[in-house]
Design a protein around this motif. Structure first.
Motif, short mmCIF file in Angstrom:
data_model
loop_
_atom_site.label_atom_id
_atom_site.label_comp_id
_atom_site.label_asym_id
_atom_site.label_seq_id
_atom_site.Cartn_x
_atom_site.Cartn_y
_atom_site.Cartn_z
N SER A 117 0.83 -1.20 0.00
CA SER A 117 0.00 0.00 0.00
C SER A 117 0.86 1.26 0.00
N CYS A 118 1.93 1.24 0.78
CA CYS A 118 2.86 2.37 0.84
C CYS A 118 3.51 2.59 -0.52
N ARG A 121 0.97 4.01 -2.97
CA ARG A 121 0.71 5.43 -2.67
C ARG A 121 1.78 6.32 -3.28
N GLN A 122 3.04 5.92 -3.14
CA GLN A 122 4.14 6.71 -3.71
C GLN A 122 4.06 6.76 -5.23
N ARG A 124 1.36 6.43 -7.22
CA ARG A 124 0.13 6.90 -7.87
C ARG A 124 0.23 8.36 -8.30
N ASP A 125 1.25 9.05 -7.78
CA ASP A 125 1.45 10.44 -8.12
C ASP A 125 2.20 10.55 -9.46
#
Length: 148
Positions: A117-118, A121-122, A124-125
């Motif tokens: 998940s971490c 998250r990084q 997806r930007d």
């Protein structure tokens, strides 16, 4: 949880030469074996078994191959930016050039999901992903992935 807890600068490879998906997973297994002390064959087998369930190519040229490994003392992440994109059978059919490998202890499935998940998250930007593709060094990639 921070990605920097599981990713070391020396575990980042920039502009790896062109290979196939299968060869890349074996190459990453070899690299992981050197870092973890776990036999590369065991790691490769686990990665290939996971890929057989469905591609870990999440789209936009990114793949996050991952596996649970018996005997691994703690989670280990490796990052590879490829010199040329490869077919990874990704969900959007876009060839992959950014690969984040995650290996976790077999007993740590919950932790594995948290780290995945971490990582997601990084990545997806779009700005971060573009900067990773433009980075000139492993140090630049490391900073991009581990900043809060």
């Amino acid at each position: 949880m921070q990605l920097s807890d599981h990713l070391a600068l020396e575990n980042i490879a920039v502009d790896l030469p062109f290979v196939s998906k299968h060869k890349l997973l074996r190459q990453l297994a070899d690299m992981s074996s050197l870092k973890s002390g776990i036999d590369a064959g065991i790691i490769a087998k686990a990665l290939l078994a996971r890929e057989n369930l469905g591609s870990t190519g999440i789209g936009r040229g990114i793949a996050i191959p991952h596996a649970l490994i018996e005997g691994l003392p703690k989670s280990l992440a490796l990052v590879a930016r490829l010199a040329r994109p490869i077919d990874f059978e990704a969900v959007d059919d876009i060839p992959v050039d950014i690969v984040v490998l995650l290996l976790s202890p077999a007993s740590g499935q919950g932790q594995n999901l948290n780290i995945l998940s971490c990582i997601a998250r990084q990545l997806r930007d779009d700005h971060t992903v573009g900067a990773i593709r433009a980075a000139r060094s492993a140090e630049e990639v490391f900073v991009l992935l581990t900043r809060s």
